[in-house]
Structure formats: structure tokens, C-alpha cells
Write a protein that holds these residues in place. Structure first.
Motif, PDB file in Angstrom:
ATOM      1  N   ASP A 210       0.793  -1.251   0.108  1.00 16.39           N
ATOM      2  CA  ASP A 210      -0.117  -0.003   0.135  1.00 16.39           C
ATOM      3  C   ASP A 210       0.674   1.190  -0.145  1.00 16.39           C
ATOM      4  O   ASP A 210       0.595   2.355  -0.914  1.00 16.39           O
ATOM      5  CB  ASP A 210      -0.805   0.119   1.259  1.00 16.39           C
ATOM      6  CG  ASP A 210      -1.967  -1.104   1.065  1.00 16.39           C
ATOM      7  OD1 ASP A 210      -2.209  -1.471  -0.130  1.00 16.39           O
ATOM      8  OD2 ASP A 210      -2.762  -1.456   2.095  1.00 16.39           O
ATOM      9  N   ALA A 211       1.946   1.242   0.738  1.00 15.25           N
ATOM     10  CA  ALA A 211       2.990   2.444   0.961  1.00 15.25           C
ATOM     11  C   ALA A 211       3.511   2.764  -0.613  1.00 15.25           C
ATOM     12  O   ALA A 211       3.543   3.894  -0.919  1.00 15.25           O
ATOM     13  CB  ALA A 211       3.964   2.355   1.736  1.00 15.25           C
ATOM     14  N   ALA A 212       3.962   1.395  -1.176  1.00 15.03           N
ATOM     15  CA  ALA A 212       4.657   1.591  -2.512  1.00 15.03           C
ATOM     16  C   ALA A 212       3.664   2.241  -3.470  1.00 15.03           C
ATOM     17  O   ALA A 212       4.034   3.055  -4.238  1.00 15.03           O
ATOM     18  CB  ALA A 212       5.355   0.267  -2.940  1.00 15.03           C
ATOM     19  N   TRP A 213       2.552   1.692  -3.520  1.00 15.01           N
ATOM     20  CA  TRP A 213       1.496   2.046  -4.435  1.00 15.01           C
ATOM     21  C   TRP A 213       1.079   3.525  -4.275  1.00 15.01           C
ATOM     22  O   TRP A 213       0.876   4.140  -5.218  1.00 15.01           O
ATOM     23  CB  TRP A 213       0.279   1.128  -4.404  1.00 15.01           C
ATOM     24  CG  TRP A 213      -0.673   1.132  -5.641  1.00 15.01           C
ATOM     25  CD1 TRP A 213      -1.926   1.655  -5.299  1.00 15.01           C
ATOM     26  CD2 TRP A 213      -0.561   1.271  -6.945  1.00 15.01           C
ATOM     27  NE1 TRP A 213      -2.721   1.793  -6.633  1.00 15.01           N
ATOM     28  CE2 TRP A 213      -1.882   1.503  -7.410  1.00 15.01           C
ATOM     29  CE3 TRP A 213       0.339   0.622  -7.748  1.00 15.01           C
ATOM     30  CZ2 TRP A 213      -2.037   1.457  -8.856  1.00 15.01           C
ATOM     31  CZ3 TRP A 213       0.296   0.532  -9.063  1.00 15.01           C
ATOM     32  CH2 TRP A 213      -0.942   1.008  -9.650  1.00 15.01           C
ATOM     33  N   ALA A 214       1.112   4.075  -2.936  1.00 12.92           N
ATOM     34  CA  ALA A 214       0.635   5.279  -2.655  1.00 12.92           C
ATOM     35  C   ALA A 214       1.635   6.160  -3.011  1.00 12.92           C
ATOM     36  O   ALA A 214       1.543   7.320  -3.542  1.00 12.92           O
ATOM     37  CB  ALA A 214       0.392   5.572  -1.245  1.00 12.92           C
ATOM     38  N   ASN A 215       2.815   5.859  -3.121  1.00 13.01           N
ATOM     39  CA  ASN A 215       4.154   6.700  -3.714  1.00 13.01           C
ATOM     40  C   ASN A 215       4.573   6.271  -5.268  1.00 13.01           C
ATOM     41  O   ASN A 215       5.594   6.758  -5.654  1.00 13.01           O
ATOM     42  CB  ASN A 215       5.176   6.581  -2.661  1.00 13.01           C
ATOM     43  CG  ASN A 215       4.809   7.118  -1.371  1.00 13.01           C
ATOM     44  OD1 ASN A 215       4.327   7.998  -1.104  1.00 13.01           O
ATOM     45  ND2 ASN A 215       5.461   6.218  -0.311  1.00 13.01           N
ATOM     46  N   ALA A 228       1.495  -4.137  -9.479  1.00  8.72           N
ATOM     47  CA  ALA A 228       2.590  -3.683  -8.906  1.00  8.72           C
ATOM     48  C   ALA A 228       3.520  -4.862  -8.491  1.00  8.72           C
ATOM     49  O   ALA A 228       4.673  -5.084  -8.530  1.00  8.72           O
ATOM     50  CB  ALA A 228       2.562  -2.572  -8.085  1.00  8.72           C
ATOM     51  N   LEU A 229       2.583  -5.711  -7.483  1.00  6.81           N
ATOM     52  CA  LEU A 229       3.314  -6.644  -6.981  1.00  6.81           C
ATOM     53  C   LEU A 229       3.643  -7.679  -7.896  1.00  6.81           C
ATOM     54  O   LEU A 229       4.841  -8.369  -7.880  1.00  6.81           O
ATOM     55  CB  LEU A 229       2.338  -7.553  -5.748  1.00  6.81           C
ATOM     56  CG  LEU A 229       2.642  -8.577  -4.987  1.00  6.81           C
ATOM     57  CD1 LEU A 229       3.973  -8.270  -4.356  1.00  6.81           C
ATOM     58  CD2 LEU A 229       1.535  -9.001  -4.290  1.00  6.81           C
ATOM     59  N   ILE A 230       3.128  -8.180  -8.850  1.00  4.89           N
ATOM     60  CA  ILE A 230       3.394  -8.850  -9.877  1.00  4.89           C
ATOM     61  C   ILE A 230       4.686  -8.572 -10.701  1.00  4.89           C
ATOM     62  O   ILE A 230       5.820  -9.406 -10.843  1.00  4.89           O
ATOM     63  CB  ILE A 230       2.387  -9.275 -11.153  1.00  4.89           C
ATOM     64  CG1 ILE A 230       1.088 -10.108 -10.365  1.00  4.89           C
ATOM     65  CG2 ILE A 230       2.882 -10.027 -12.238  1.00  4.89           C
ATOM     66  CD1 ILE A 230      -0.104  -9.788 -11.432  1.00  4.89           C
ATOM     67  N   ILE A 304       5.256 -14.278  -9.109  1.00  5.47           N
ATOM     68  CA  ILE A 304       5.870 -15.421  -9.121  1.00  5.47           C
ATOM     69  C   ILE A 304       6.857 -15.795  -7.743  1.00  5.47           C
ATOM     70  O   ILE A 304       7.631 -16.857  -7.747  1.00  5.47           O
ATOM     71  CB  ILE A 304       6.886 -15.690 -10.472  1.00  5.47           C
ATOM     72  CG1 ILE A 304       8.114 -14.524 -10.386  1.00  5.47           C
ATOM     73  CG2 ILE A 304       6.068 -15.554 -11.488  1.00  5.47           C
ATOM     74  CD1 ILE A 304       8.895 -14.580 -11.479  1.00  5.47           C
ATOM     75  N   ALA A 305       7.070 -15.053  -6.699  1.00  2.15           N
ATOM     76  CA  ALA A 305       7.762 -15.083  -5.898  1.00  2.15           C
ATOM     77  C   ALA A 305       7.319 -13.946  -4.691  1.00  2.15           C
ATOM     78  O   ALA A 305       6.602 -13.166  -4.993  1.00  2.15           O
ATOM     79  CB  ALA A 305       9.270 -14.887  -6.099  1.00  2.15           C
ATOM     80  N   MET A 306       8.116 -14.088  -3.337  1.00  2.00           N
ATOM     81  CA  MET A 306       7.844 -13.246  -2.464  1.00  2.00           C
ATOM     82  C   MET A 306       8.865 -12.198  -2.755  1.00  2.00           C
ATOM     83  O   MET A 306      10.016 -12.367  -3.255  1.00  2.00           O
ATOM     84  CB  MET A 306       8.253 -13.860  -1.138  1.00  2.00           C
ATOM     85  CG  MET A 306       6.979 -14.913  -0.641  1.00  2.00           C
ATOM     86  SD  MET A 306       7.222 -15.196   1.104  1.00  2.00           S
ATOM     87  CE  MET A 306       8.706 -15.913   1.080  1.00  2.00           C
ATOM     88  N   VAL A 307       8.489 -10.755  -2.693  1.00  2.00           N
ATOM     89  CA  VAL A 307       9.198  -9.698  -2.694  1.00  2.00           C
ATOM     90  C   VAL A 307       9.758  -8.845  -1.435  1.00  2.00           C
ATOM     91  O   VAL A 307       9.041  -8.711  -0.737  1.00  2.00           O
ATOM     92  CB  VAL A 307       8.864  -8.795  -3.994  1.00  2.00           C
ATOM     93  CG1 VAL A 307       8.346  -9.589  -5.268  1.00  2.00           C
ATOM     94  CG2 VAL A 307       7.515  -8.139  -3.410  1.00  2.00           C
ATOM     95  N   GLY A 308      10.706  -8.315  -1.689  1.00  2.00           N
ATOM     96  CA  GLY A 308      11.080  -7.415  -0.562  1.00  2.00           C
ATOM     97  C   GLY A 308      10.818  -6.167  -0.846  1.00  2.00           C
ATOM     98  O   GLY A 308      10.287  -5.675  -2.023  1.00  2.00           O
ATOM     99  N   GLU A 309      10.954  -5.098   0.104  1.00  2.00           N
ATOM    100  CA  GLU A 309      10.799  -3.709  -0.105  1.00  2.00           C
ATOM    101  C   GLU A 309      11.432  -2.942  -1.257  1.00  2.00           C
ATOM    102  O   GLU A 309      10.902  -2.173  -1.917  1.00  2.00           O
ATOM    103  CB  GLU A 309      10.842  -2.886   1.219  1.00  2.00           C
ATOM    104  CG  GLU A 309      10.274  -1.629   1.193  1.00  2.00           C
ATOM    105  CD  GLU A 309      10.334  -0.989   2.580  1.00  2.00           C
ATOM    106  OE1 GLU A 309       9.515  -0.125   2.968  1.00  2.00           O
ATOM    107  OE2 GLU A 309      10.909  -1.433   3.448  1.00  2.00           O
ATOM    108  N   ALA A 310      12.633  -3.488  -1.412  1.00  2.00           N
ATOM    109  CA  ALA A 310      13.466  -2.677  -2.550  1.00  2.00           C
ATOM    110  C   ALA A 310      12.775  -3.202  -3.958  1.00  2.00           C
ATOM    111  O   ALA A 310      12.702  -2.045  -4.754  1.00  2.00           O
ATOM    112  CB  ALA A 310      14.733  -3.188  -2.300  1.00  2.00           C
ATOM    113  N   ALA A 311      12.295  -4.285  -4.047  1.00  2.00           N
ATOM    114  CA  ALA A 311      11.835  -4.621  -5.284  1.00  2.00           C
ATOM    115  C   ALA A 311      10.263  -3.869  -5.557  1.00  2.00           C
ATOM    116  O   ALA A 311       9.858  -3.510  -6.623  1.00  2.00           O
ATOM    117  CB  ALA A 311      11.514  -6.118  -5.441  1.00  2.00           C
ATOM    118  N   LEU A 312       9.590  -3.665  -4.375  1.00  2.00           N
ATOM    119  CA  LEU A 312       8.324  -2.947  -4.543  1.00  2.00           C
ATOM    120  C   LEU A 312       8.589  -1.510  -4.733  1.00  2.00           C
ATOM    121  O   LEU A 312       7.670  -0.874  -5.754  1.00  2.00           O
ATOM    122  CB  LEU A 312       7.728  -3.012  -3.239  1.00  2.00           C
ATOM    123  CG  LEU A 312       6.830  -4.317  -2.757  1.00  2.00           C
ATOM    124  CD1 LEU A 312       6.644  -4.257  -1.302  1.00  2.00           C
ATOM    125  CD2 LEU A 312       5.823  -4.952  -3.637  1.00  2.00           C
TER     126      LEU A 312
END
Length: 354
Positions: A210-215, A228-230, A304-312
Motif C-alpha cells: 500500500d505504501a509503495a503504491w501510494a508513492n 505492481a506486486l506481480i 511468481i515469488a515473495m518480494v522485498g521492499e526494494a523490489a516493490l
């Protein structure tokens, strides 16, 4: 003249000399009983206090697991696991001290000799023996389920559940659990539910997403935070170095804007599933699964995987670049190209000796 008659004090007819009555047998018995009662009470209180403060003789060699329940059940569990030697005395201590309703479930390290009072305070404060469970960036859902099922400190509530049952239990409306849990190291206590751990990881992922999408940057070719998560999951799997992530994301964003196929190997590998044995082949690239971005345009249907904050952040704030291609250089970094000719030259340069 006759002599006056001497004055004589008239006797007090209402005064009787106190007479001390002998103490009856029953009175003596009552006094003795009262004395014995208070003597026993004092001695018992002193003994009980000594028990509450004395270290228990045989401390357990492992952490003690306290499950939910009243003080009676907790005392029974402590006796069963060797932490105390008397359930009734522990119950009395908890109730006298007013801490019988404050005891918290969890795993407690009681390996050193401790007194019942110390044990009670530890349980009332909830000083559980925390352990760790790590979810790793780049893991897929199969990897996560295997790790959950193998962890010895977790209660495996999800082991017999299907993916859809897990999602329903967590109140998640998505069709796939892939990518919905944030990779991090989580404190857990002995016997805690793996379902509760997943709930925590999902809440954290929602907060980060939510934070990444808002920014996010304006005019991204992404329809939703889930898109965005994909994209972030593809970036996560395509990059060996964190500094490359915004550029790799920029390449994919440029391709989406132009309607070009993403042509990324990690999605193909994900579509092949457990049949993939480590080497991607031309047959894999031609296999038309929902995740084959060589045969299908746009994003795949799920992460396709779990993502960290940097990838978001990279997926929502990609680099402004004219590049449409990249190739791994072999050192963890990628070489980026604006044209197919430049890309083919980079492929010959970095892949010819592999």
C-alpha cells in the motif's frame, strides 16, 4: 451526757465479693484449639512462603510450553513438564497474588533452577522464549510451505489444508497465495500456529505494498497495486544486485508501454513448476503456460515469488530509461541496451564464454 454511739457503715446490699470461677474443660479445650490453629497457620504460612521462594529441584532440560487454559490447566502442564512439583500450591500462589488471570500462553525458557514465584512472574509477564522463522526474498509459495511444515517450533495447522482453504482461513480474496507474504525474519514462540505467522506476514506485505503504491510514479502501465506486486516479483527474480532493480523495472515498464512481450525467463520457469530441473531449454520457452511471457503479452496472472521492499519500490518507481533489453553479465549485474542490435552484441559478449 451519754457518749455518742460510734458510726457503723451500713453494708452494701448490692455489692457482692467477686468469686473466681474455675475454668471449665470446654473453655480450656477451646483455647488450646485456637492456639494450635494459629500455630499451624503460622507454621504453614512460613512453609508455604519457603516453598514459593525455593528453587525447584529438577528444572526441565528444554523450554516449557504453556497452552491456553485456566490456572488449573497451567499448573498441571508445569507439573507434567517438570517445572514445579505441586500443582495445588502453585494454584494457591497464583490466586493469592492475584496473577491467576494474567498467565499467558507460549514457550518459556525455564532451564535454570527457578522458584515457583519466579516462574509465576515470568508467565504473568509473558516473557516467552522467542525463536525465529525467516521468509526469504525470492522464495515461491512452494518454498514457503515446505519451510513452514519443516519448522520444529511451529504448530502445523496449514499442513493438511489446500491453498484455497488457507486463503479462506486468512480472509484473503485472491485466487493464489503466491507473493502475498512479506519476506522477513519473524519472532515466534514454541507451538505457535503457522497460520498466525502467515497472517502476520500478509498484513506486513499489505502495509508495504500500500505504501509503495501510494508513492508510485504517475502514468505507470499498471492497473492496480496487485499488478505492481506481480512486476516486483519479476524484478526480484531477475536481479542479483539491488542497484539494478530500478533499471530492470524500467525496461519492463517500457516494454509494457509499447505492448512488447516481457520475455523473462523466471516467469517461464515458474510456469514449468516442479518439473523444471535447473536448465531452461527452447522447449520450455515454447511451452505455452499462463506464465510464459515469450508466448503471451502483458504480466502473468499472479506474482511468481515473495518480494522485498526494494523490489516493490523499484516496480512503482522505475528508472527513467530508454532501454528495452538487458542481459546478465555474470557478476550479478546486467548490461542494458536500447536497441536489439546493441542487445545482441551484449549477449555475444557476456554469454559466449558460458
Amino acid at each position: 451526757m451519754a457518749a455518742p454511739t460510734p458510726y457503723k457503715k451500713k453494708p452494701n446490699l448490692y455489692h457482692k465479693k467477686a468469686v473466681q470461677q474455675p475454668v471449665s474443660f470446654w473453655g480450656r479445650l477451646l483455647g488450646l484449639l485456637i492456639f494450635v490453629f494459629f500455630t499451624v497457620l503460622t507454621a504453614g504460612g512460613a512453609w508455604f512462603y519457603s516453598w514459593t521462594q525455593s528453587e525447584q529441584p529438577n528444572p526441565p532440560s528444554h523450554s516449557v510450553l504453556i497452552e491456553r487454559g485456566g490456572v488449573n490447566a497451567v499448573a498441571a502442564q508445569l507439573v507434567q513438564q517438570g517445572a514445579i512439583d505441586s500443582a495445588p500450591l502453585f494454584i494457591l500462589l497464583a490466586r493469592i497474588s492475584g496473577q491467576d488471570a494474567s498467565i499467558k500462553a507460549g514457550s518459556y525458557a525455564l532451564k535454570a533452577p527457578m522458584s515457583p514465584w519466579q516462574i509465576l512472574k515470568k508467565l504473568a509477564k509473558g516473557e516467552v522464549d522467542l525463536q525465529m522463522f525467516s521468509m526469504i526474498e525470492g522464495w515461491n509459495w512452494r518454498d514457503l510451505r515446505r519451510a513452514l511444515n519443516a519448522h520444529p517450533s511451529l504448530k502445523h495447522d496449514t499442513a493438511a489444508m489446500s491453498d484455497s482453504e488457507i486463503l479462506a482461513a486468512l480472509g484473503i480474496s485472491a485466487t493464489s497465495p503466491e507473493g502475498l507474504f512479506f519476506p522477513d525474519s519473524y519472532h515466534i514462540d514454541q507451538g505457535s500456529s503457522d497460520l498466525k505467522l502467515l497472517a502476520r506476514a500478509h498484513r506486513l506485505m499489505q502495509e508495504k505494498l500500500d505504501a509503495a503504491w501510494a508513492n508510485r510514479q504517475a502514468d505507470l502501465p499498471l492497473k492496480s497495486a496487485y499488478d505492481a506486486l506481480i512486476l516486483a516479483s519479476i524484478v526480484e527474480k531477475e536481479t542479483g544486485k539491488a542497484t539494478d532493480r530500478p533499471m530492470v523495472s524500467g525496461v519492463f515498464v517500457n516494454r509494457l508501454r509499447k505492448g512488447m512481450r516481457l520475455q523473462t525467463d523466471p516467469t517461464v520457469i515458474y510456469g514449468v513448476g516442479e518439473a523444471f530441473k535447473g536448465d531452461i531449454t527452447k522447449a520450455h520457452l515454447r511451452m505455452d503456460t499462463a506464465y510464459n511471457t515469450y508466448t503471451r503479452a502483458g504480466l502473468p496472472p499472479t506474482p511468481i515469488a515473495m518480494v522485498g521492499e526494494a523490489a516493490l519500490i523499484a516496480a512503482t518507481q522505475p528508472s527513467q530509461t530508454k532501454a528495452f533489453y538487458f542481459v546478465a553479465k555474470g557478476d550479478g549485474y546486467s548490461a542494458f541496451s536500447e536497441s536489439l542490435e546493441q542487445h545482441n552484441a551484449a549477449v555475444r559478449k557476456y554469454l559466449s564464454n558460458r
